[in-house]
Design a protein around this motif. Structure first.
Motif, mmCIF file in Angstrom:
data_model
loop_
_atom_site.group_PDB
_atom_site.id
_atom_site.type_symbol
_atom_site.label_atom_id
_atom_site.label_comp_id
_atom_site.label_asym_id
_atom_site.label_seq_id
_atom_site.Cartn_x
_atom_site.Cartn_y
_atom_site.Cartn_z
ATOM 1 N N GLU A 1 -0.031 11.298 11.634
ATOM 2 C CA GLU A 1 -1.223 10.925 10.765
ATOM 3 C C GLU A 1 -1.195 10.070 9.680
ATOM 4 O OE1 GLU A 1 -5.476 11.382 9.718
ATOM 5 O OE2 GLU A 1 -4.234 11.773 11.600
ATOM 6 N N PHE A 2 -0.165 10.110 8.791
ATOM 7 C CA PHE A 2 0.076 9.076 7.929
ATOM 8 C C PHE A 2 0.228 7.689 8.208
ATOM 9 C CE2 PHE A 2 3.147 6.647 5.385
ATOM 10 C CZ PHE A 2 2.628 6.688 3.931
ATOM 11 N N ASP A 3 0.947 7.617 9.284
ATOM 12 C CA ASP A 3 0.938 6.115 9.830
ATOM 13 C C ASP A 3 -0.649 5.620 10.392
ATOM 14 O OD1 ASP A 3 2.696 4.031 11.137
ATOM 15 O OD2 ASP A 3 1.406 4.550 12.744
ATOM 16 N N ARG A 4 -1.326 6.476 11.017
ATOM 17 C CA ARG A 4 -2.559 6.286 11.273
ATOM 18 C C ARG A 4 -3.431 5.674 10.310
ATOM 19 N NH1 ARG A 4 -7.689 7.626 11.921
ATOM 20 N NH2 ARG A 4 -7.426 9.368 10.626
ATOM 21 N N LEU B 1 -5.952 1.417 6.517
ATOM 22 C CA LEU B 1 -5.877 0.707 5.167
ATOM 23 C C LEU B 1 -5.409 -0.945 5.448
ATOM 24 C CD1 LEU B 1 -4.966 3.479 2.783
ATOM 25 C CD2 LEU B 1 -7.309 2.678 3.083
ATOM 26 N N VAL B 2 -4.388 -0.846 6.217
ATOM 27 C CA VAL B 2 -3.886 -2.392 6.351
ATOM 28 C C VAL B 2 -4.734 -3.186 7.203
ATOM 29 C CG1 VAL B 2 -2.074 -3.780 7.502
ATOM 30 C CG2 VAL B 2 -1.672 -1.652 6.311
ATOM 31 N N LYS B 3 -5.642 -2.569 7.931
ATOM 32 C CA LYS B 3 -6.407 -3.442 8.757
ATOM 33 C C LYS B 3 -7.733 -3.800 7.887
ATOM 34 C CE LYS B 3 -9.013 -3.576 13.166
ATOM 35 N NZ LYS B 3 -9.261 -2.650 14.677
ATOM 36 N N GLU B 4 -8.222 -2.850 7.214
ATOM 37 C CA GLU B 4 -9.402 -3.314 6.225
ATOM 38 C C GLU B 4 -8.645 -4.310 5.211
ATOM 39 O OE1 GLU B 4 -10.344 0.420 4.601
ATOM 40 O OE2 GLU B 4 -11.352 1.256 6.173
ATOM 41 N N ALA B 5 -7.822 -4.065 4.774
ATOM 42 C CA ALA B 5 -7.245 -5.198 3.910
ATOM 43 C C ALA B 5 -7.035 -6.400 4.432
ATOM 44 C CB ALA B 5 -5.931 -4.924 3.068
ATOM 45 N N ILE C 1 0.840 -1.059 0.050
ATOM 46 C CA ILE C 1 0.005 -0.098 -0.340
ATOM 47 C C ILE C 1 0.910 1.121 -0.189
ATOM 48 C CG2 ILE C 1 -1.607 1.466 1.384
ATOM 49 C CD1 ILE C 1 -2.980 -1.425 2.235
ATOM 50 N N GLU C 2 1.845 1.377 0.741
ATOM 51 C CA GLU C 2 2.865 2.426 0.873
ATOM 52 C C GLU C 2 3.643 2.465 -0.440
ATOM 53 O OE1 GLU C 2 5.929 4.411 3.933
ATOM 54 O OE2 GLU C 2 5.432 2.298 4.150
ATOM 55 N N ALA C 3 4.023 1.526 -0.984
ATOM 56 C CA ALA C 3 4.521 1.745 -2.315
ATOM 57 C C ALA C 3 3.700 2.496 -3.386
ATOM 58 C CB ALA C 3 5.257 0.165 -2.957
ATOM 59 N N GLN D 1 0.199 13.394 0.813
ATOM 60 C CA GLN D 1 -0.090 14.560 0.434
ATOM 61 C C GLN D 1 -1.571 15.014 0.834
ATOM 62 O OE1 GLN D 1 1.646 17.074 -1.484
ATOM 63 N NE2 GLN D 1 -0.018 18.055 -0.780
ATOM 64 N N GLU D 2 -2.474 14.042 0.952
ATOM 65 C CA GLU D 2 -3.715 14.217 1.532
ATOM 66 C C GLU D 2 -3.771 14.559 3.239
ATOM 67 O OE1 GLU D 2 -5.797 10.513 0.902
ATOM 68 O OE2 GLU D 2 -6.464 11.054 -1.074
ATOM 69 N N VAL D 3 -2.672 14.069 3.760
ATOM 70 C CA VAL D 3 -2.499 14.379 4.975
ATOM 71 C C VAL D 3 -2.035 15.599 5.299
ATOM 72 C CG1 VAL D 3 -1.099 13.924 7.265
ATOM 73 C CG2 VAL D 3 -1.871 11.973 5.775
ATOM 74 N N VAL D 4 -0.965 16.320 4.577
ATOM 75 C CA VAL D 4 -0.642 17.589 4.562
ATOM 76 C C VAL D 4 -1.698 18.504 4.151
ATOM 77 C CG1 VAL D 4 0.917 19.371 3.390
ATOM 78 C CG2 VAL D 4 1.586 16.987 3.808
#
Length: 555
Positions: A486-489, A494-498, A455-457, A465-468
């Motif tokens: 916030e990026f990590d959150r 997303l990882v948990k949903e996947a 996901i990060e890649a 950018q959305e976070v900023v």
């Protein structure tokens, strides 16, 4: 934490030559080493403490002077991950509830039962492929690594009632935890109603200490027609010792998530893993130090309350009484049998126990302080310092010890590899259920790491950018730390949903694939496994009783 002062008879010596170290310098050095801000969550299991406050209460005619400790648990209040109970409680309204002549008193707030039930029910929530929320029933209800087998409809905590045969049920001193749901058969997709009811009653033992009397009622007669061999074995292992009392580990709804439903963590692991249980809230035993004077059990040096009153009622729980110095002897739940030694005639004579904290055991066993408690044991081979031997005679003595049991008993074991000789099962390599669950957790973590990297890649730059943009929407410039947090959150969400649909391999699948093979050394014939089960060393599936005479046909 702040060091306010230091005092010692050594201080005058340090202040004189040749040291010339004044008290002010000692105090400054102590503050440098000790002063720090600590995470309040570390005060309980799984960081469940949300807030802590203190207040001194002067005494009056009915109450002794007291220091009040007030805490809020971090409890979910909805299906979304960020839905928690809002701030609550008013320190200014806190009252002294320590009766004169007692040392400890505590009580829960009205409404806590309901909120505990809501918390666990909310934590079963998952989103399906259509984005709708469902509540998953699993073998281990709050373990996302556990296989989903149906739906949870409700989880409730309330005061225990008793039918008298006439009129309405009568409230009694106790707590009832109930779960209602559906088991969905994986073949024909039919649903079977399933209900669990756990009743907890506080009682006093012969020495006046608090103990828990528990009863479990499960209406799963139809369910046992469908569950797999492995699930049936796990269920048998958990339900067997319930009558003896899982005590605090199953007392509050949080404990359901640690092992009530076919507990993949079993009784001992339920006590270890449960969060927001009565042990977080009811401080009848406060452990000051854990000594490892003996490799097969820990000595918990404690301040223990002998209650003069202990009660569950419709509003909550209360306890008060006198405090004493005490200790509790507890076999470590991570203890497993790694290997066996045999006599000259080939019979199992000694079991080799893997002790995870062998370093601490080696250090503590050299000490002989007041309160140390140990039984005779043999030292490990220096080549394998974490494997401690225990003969079967030593096991029997510890199992029947007046202070015992002083060794972990009924450790769940599963066959991993089978040796067939002359078309008949001759030997089995076995592994503990705790280690199997650890491997499943490891596989899940590896899959989550892979998905996170993917996901990060693919989306990392866009998410950042959305976070900023979101953090700067009000005109402020966010710090790098705020952006990273916030990026990590968002990435974790997303990882948990996947990971929602992911299920780690079952024990049978892992055995077939060879994943478990590097861990397996414990080798026994079917009749030897049954002998160890009769001795209550391990727990195995009862079907092994029919293995030895069963002939195997080659294809």
């Amino acid at each position: 934490i702040h060091v306010a002062d230091v005092d010692s008879p050594i201080l005058p010596i340090l202040a004189d030559p040749p040291f010339n170290v004044p008290k002010s310098e000692v105090l400054a050095n102590a503050r440098t080493a000790v002063d720090r801000v600590i995470d309040l969550g570390s005060a309980s299991k799984f960081k469940r403490v949300e807030d802590i406050a203190f207040k001194f209460h002067p005494g009056d005619a009915d109450h002794d002077p007291a220091l009040g400790l007030y805490l809020n648990l971090r409890l979910r209040n909805g299906d979304e991950e960020d839905a928690f109970l809002p701030p609550r409680g008013n320190l200014g309204s806190a009252q002294n509830l320590l009766p004169a002549g007692t040392d400890v008193a505590m009580a829960s707030r009205p409404g806590l039962y309901r909120d505990l039930g809501k918390d666990v029910f909310s934590r079963t929530a998952i989103k399906n492929a259509f984005g709708h929320v469902e509540h998953a029933l699993r073998y281990n209800i709050l373990n996302p690594n556990s296989k989903r087998i149906g739906d949870v409809h409700s989880i409730k905590v309330r005061q225990l009632t008793q039918n008298t045969g006439s009129g309405s049920p009568v409230p009694v001193n106790g707590l009832r935890v109930s779960l209602d749901g559906d088991y969905v058969d994986p073949i024909d997709l039919t649903a079977t109603d399933v209900t669990f009811t756990m009743d907890i009653r506080p009682t006093l033992d012969g020495d006046g200490f608090l103990v828990w009397d528990s009863d479990l009622d499960v209406n799963v007669d139809a369910l046992f027609e469908f569950i797999t061999f492995w699930a049936a074995t796990l269920g048998f292992i958990l339900f067997g010792p319930i009558g003896a009392g899982v005590v605090l580990g199953l007392a509050v709804v949080g404990s359901i998530g640690a092992g009530l439903f076919f507990g993949e963590y079993f009784e001992a692991r339920a006590r270890k893993k449960a969060d927001a249980t009565l042990t977080d809230v009811i401080l009848d035993r406060l452990t000051i130090r854990t000594g490892r004077w003996d490799p097969f059990y820990a000595t918990l040096h404690q301040v223990v309350t002998k209650p003069s009153q202990v009660e569950f009622n419709a509003k909550g729980f209360m306890l008060c009484g006198k405090a004493f110095v005490g200790r509790e002897l507890v076999p470590p739940v991570d203890t497993v049998i790694r290997d066996e030694r045999r006599s000259a005639s080939g019979e199992i004579e000694t079991l080799m126990y893997l002790i995870p904290d062998a370093d601490k055991v080696a250090a503590d066993t050299l000490l002989h302080p007041p309160g140390a408690h140990r039984r005779p044991f043999d030292l490990p081979d220096p080549a394998e310092p974490d494997l401690y031997p225990l003969t079967l005679d030593q096991f029997r003595a510890r199992a029947d010890d007046p202070d015992g049991p002083l060794v972990l008993m009924r450790i769940p074991y599963f066959p991993v590899c089978v040796y067939v000789r002359d078309h008949q099962i001759n030997q089995l390599l076995c592994l503990s259920g705790a280690e199997i669950e650890d491997v499943r957790d490891q596989l899940r973590n590896e899959e989550a790491s892979r998905i996170r990297a993917e996901i990060e890649a693919d989306q990392g730059a866009e998410i950042r950018q959305e976070v900023v943009d979101d953090l700067a929407a009000d005109g402020t410039v966010p710090t790098d730390e705020e952006i990273d947090e916030e990026f990590d959150r968002r990435l974790s969400k997303l990882v948990k949903e996947a990971m929602g649909p992911y299920e780690s391999p079952t024990p049978l699948q892992m055995a077939h694939s060879g994943i478990l093979h590097p861990l397996v050394r414990f080798d026994a014939a079917p009749k030897e496994l049954l002998m160890l089960q009769d001795e209550e060393v391990i727990v195995i599936d009862s079907a092994l009783a029919t293995i030895e005479p069963r002939k195997m046909t080659r294809h």
